[in-house]
Design an enzyme around this catalytic site. Structure first.
Site, mmCIF file in Angstrom:
data_model
loop_
_atom_site.group_PDB
_atom_site.id
_atom_site.type_symbol
_atom_site.label_atom_id
_atom_site.label_comp_id
_atom_site.label_asym_id
_atom_site.label_seq_id
_atom_site.Cartn_x
_atom_site.Cartn_y
_atom_site.Cartn_z
ATOM 1 N N GLU A 119 2.187 -25.324 28.233
ATOM 2 C CA GLU A 119 2.938 -24.344 27.444
ATOM 3 C C GLU A 119 2.504 -22.925 27.760
ATOM 4 O O GLU A 119 1.352 -22.678 28.118
ATOM 5 C CB GLU A 119 2.688 -24.590 25.956
ATOM 6 C CG GLU A 119 3.391 -25.812 25.443
ATOM 7 C CD GLU A 119 3.053 -26.067 23.992
ATOM 8 O OE1 GLU A 119 3.980 -26.267 23.206
ATOM 9 O OE2 GLU A 119 1.861 -26.077 23.650
ATOM 10 N N SER A 175 -10.171 -15.885 28.315
ATOM 11 C CA SER A 175 -10.900 -16.251 27.101
ATOM 12 C C SER A 175 -11.630 -17.568 27.330
ATOM 13 O O SER A 175 -11.028 -18.556 27.741
ATOM 14 C CB SER A 175 -9.915 -16.404 25.937
ATOM 15 O OG SER A 175 -10.583 -16.885 24.797
ATOM 16 N N CYS A 221 -2.318 -18.973 18.428
ATOM 17 C CA CYS A 221 -3.600 -19.446 18.956
ATOM 18 C C CYS A 221 -3.938 -20.825 18.406
ATOM 19 O O CYS A 221 -3.886 -21.034 17.192
ATOM 20 C CB CYS A 221 -4.734 -18.531 18.538
ATOM 21 S SG CYS A 221 -4.558 -16.872 19.120
ATOM 22 N N LEU A 267 -16.250 -17.194 19.678
ATOM 23 C CA LEU A 267 -17.562 -17.377 19.045
ATOM 24 C C LEU A 267 -17.429 -18.296 17.821
ATOM 25 O O LEU A 267 -18.064 -19.327 17.754
ATOM 26 C CB LEU A 267 -18.111 -15.992 18.655
ATOM 27 C CG LEU A 267 -19.554 -15.930 18.198
ATOM 28 C CD1 LEU A 267 -20.505 -16.393 19.299
ATOM 29 C CD2 LEU A 267 -19.909 -14.498 17.765
ATOM 30 N N HIS A 268 -16.629 -17.885 16.887
ATOM 31 C CA HIS A 268 -16.277 -18.664 15.684
ATOM 32 C C HIS A 268 -17.433 -18.954 14.729
ATOM 33 O O HIS A 268 -17.198 -19.316 13.585
ATOM 34 C CB HIS A 268 -15.532 -19.959 16.034
ATOM 35 C CG HIS A 268 -14.288 -19.711 16.838
ATOM 36 N ND1 HIS A 268 -13.328 -18.818 16.452
ATOM 37 C CD2 HIS A 268 -13.870 -20.204 18.027
ATOM 38 C CE1 HIS A 268 -12.365 -18.789 17.358
ATOM 39 N NE2 HIS A 268 -12.665 -19.600 18.329
HETATM 40 N N1 SAH Z 1 -10.269 -22.305 25.752
HETATM 41 C C1 SAH Z 1 -10.321 -20.902 25.618
HETATM 42 C C2 SAH Z 1 -8.977 -20.231 25.630
HETATM 43 C C3 SAH Z 1 -7.836 -20.871 24.892
HETATM 44 S S1 SAH Z 1 -7.903 -20.894 23.135
HETATM 45 C C4 SAH Z 1 -11.105 -20.509 24.405
HETATM 46 O O1 SAH Z 1 -11.366 -21.367 23.577
HETATM 47 O O2 SAH Z 1 -11.482 -19.354 24.310
HETATM 48 C C5 SAH Z 1 -7.415 -19.258 22.660
HETATM 49 C C6 SAH Z 1 -8.049 -18.786 21.348
HETATM 50 O O3 SAH Z 1 -7.469 -19.434 20.216
HETATM 51 C C7 SAH Z 1 -9.531 -19.073 21.279
HETATM 52 O O4 SAH Z 1 -10.236 -17.980 20.760
HETATM 53 C C8 SAH Z 1 -9.576 -20.217 20.311
HETATM 54 O O5 SAH Z 1 -10.833 -20.371 19.746
HETATM 55 C C9 SAH Z 1 -8.509 -19.814 19.341
HETATM 56 N N2 SAH Z 1 -8.046 -20.894 18.463
HETATM 57 C C10 SAH Z 1 -8.037 -22.214 18.695
HETATM 58 N N3 SAH Z 1 -7.518 -22.883 17.628
HETATM 59 C C11 SAH Z 1 -7.181 -21.948 16.714
HETATM 60 C C12 SAH Z 1 -6.579 -22.012 15.427
HETATM 61 N N4 SAH Z 1 -6.214 -23.166 14.852
HETATM 62 N N5 SAH Z 1 -6.371 -20.842 14.779
HETATM 63 C C13 SAH Z 1 -6.707 -19.660 15.337
HETATM 64 N N6 SAH Z 1 -7.276 -19.546 16.552
HETATM 65 C C14 SAH Z 1 -7.513 -20.675 17.244
#
Ligand code: SAH
Ligand code: SF4
Length: 358
Positions: A106, A205, A347, A229-230
């Site tokens: 996608e 990212s 995201c 980071l989260h």
């Molecule tokens: N794999 C890479 C890039 C793709 S994800 C990464 O993890 O950075 C793109 C972004 O969306 C990342 O910051 C990821 O942590 C975030 N993301 C994933 N699931 C999400 C959700 N349910 N809500 C908001 N952001 C999310």
């Protein structure tokens, strides 16, 4: 050019022909010379491939029919087919593209006044298994080639009938688990004979693959880096992002310091606020400690819903408190509004789960 027909291969039982998008200028030049053609043909062909996004050799009308036929016997156009397109109320468009081996990925186009941002996938699915991410739920199908990554951007440009001005490699997949193809695609997107997008407008990212970040720090281009980071608390992060458990936050902190020293560029930390999980005062304190005195910018994301997930987004009020508190220790933070949530294009909502398509 929106047509997506596959270029017919002369003999479907033979090995697949090399995709023209994966060739360097030199490799293409040597193939053209091998076909007994003059050198200026290379520029003509490149213009069709990279600028006009031709979908078949037959479209290359300034080449003779005989040469077009020879090219079709030697190379493929590696086309993708659009299986589905959804349009959000905010104008974003999400596409499900299929590559010649049937694998799908996608991508999303997000227009704003005079600009068009593309969010593209680097893998079909993802092996990292982050607990809050729809892509992670389905596992990895395979990595995408550089051509497949590039083609997503061109597909979006064609559909909007305008050029893409920035690209985030934030669709499905972990770019640094597919480093070479991701970098090759970024280089093509950046190059004047490719899409000509400025390096600073190309953002990768990563969930924090340390060897990838170290390599990326040594790339000469001014590409932009974002790190998911989260949580700056190791045990919370281990639960949310089990796939990067082996790369500790301490190590990540050091490597990001080296990245900034080497490149002088400002990285972004992405932080999806999850109610009761990573939004309490302890977590905020740990985040402040992780970012204080570094160049980093923090992008706070309101968690997007994914089916069957136990996680809920934090309140807007809590997100604002995070911004204020980070600012009070000198860390710049913004709240990012996800686009396309109504079409599951935001995201973390991109999924491999298209069973409904039949
Ligand atoms: N794999 C890479 C890039 C793709 S994800 C990464 O993890 O950075 C793109 C972004 O969306 C990342 O910051 C990821 O942590 C975030 N993301 C994933 N699931 C999400 C959700 N349910 N809500 C908001 N952001 C999310
Ligand atoms: Fe993969 Fe990124 Fe989703 Fe984690 S957040 S599962 S690394 S796509």
């Amino acid at each position: 050019m929106v047509s997506n027909q596959k270029t017919p291969t002369p003999d479907s039982s033979s090995a697949p022909l090399p995709d023209i998008h994966t060739l360097s200028h030199k490799e293409l030049a040597s193939i053209i010379a091998g076909l007994g053609e003059p050198a200026f043909r290379v520029k003509q062909i490149e213009s069709w491939v990279w600028e006009k996004n031709a979908q078949s050799f037959d479209e290359m009308t300034n080449l003779s029919k005989a040469l077009r036929a020879k090219l079709a016997q030697t190379l493929s156009m590696g086309n993708c087919t659009e299986l589905m397109k959804q349009v959000s109320t905010d104008g974003s468009r999400k596409y499900l593209l299929q590559f010649p081996d049937g694998v799908t990925a996608e991508c999303v186009g997000m227009p704003t006044k005079n600009r068009l941002a593309a969010c593209v996938s680097t893998q079909a699915g993802c092996a990292m298994g982050c607990a809050f991410c729809a892509t992670g739920k389905a596992g990895l199908t395979r990595s995408l080639t550089s051509s497949e990554i590039y083609q997503q951007v061109m597909h979006i440009a064609d559909d909007f009938q305008t050029r893409v001005t920035s690209v985030v490699l934030m669709g499905q997949g972990e770019p640094f688990m597919n480093y070479d193809n991701t970098l090759a695609a970024m280089r093509k997107l950046n190059s004047p004979e490719g899409a000509g997008i400025g390096a600073r407008h190309l953002t990768v990212s990563t969930c924090g693959i340390i060897p990838g970040i170290m390599r990326f720090a040594n790339e000469p281009e001014q590409f932009t880096l974002a790190v998911s980071l989260h949580s700056a608390n190791q045990s919370t992060r281990n639960k949310l992002m089990p796939g990067v458990k082996k790369y500790s936050l301490l190590h990540l902190y050091d490597v990001m310091g080296e990245y900034v020293d080497k490149t002088g560029r400002r990285p972004t930390y992405e932080y999806a606020l999850i109610s009761g999980v990573n939004d309490n005062d302890d977590e905020l304190g740990a985040l402040c400690d992780f970012c204080r005195g570094t160049l980093a910018h923090v992008n706070l994301i309101q968690l997007n819903d994914i089916p069957g997930s136990p996680f809920r987004p934090s309140t807007e009020e809590r997100a604002n408190q995070f911004v204020q508190h980070l600012a009070s220790v000198g860390v710049e933070a913004t709240i990012r509004n996800s686009r396309g949530a109504d079409i599951a294009a935001a995201c973390g909502q991109l999924s491999q789960d298209y069973k409904l398509l039949g």
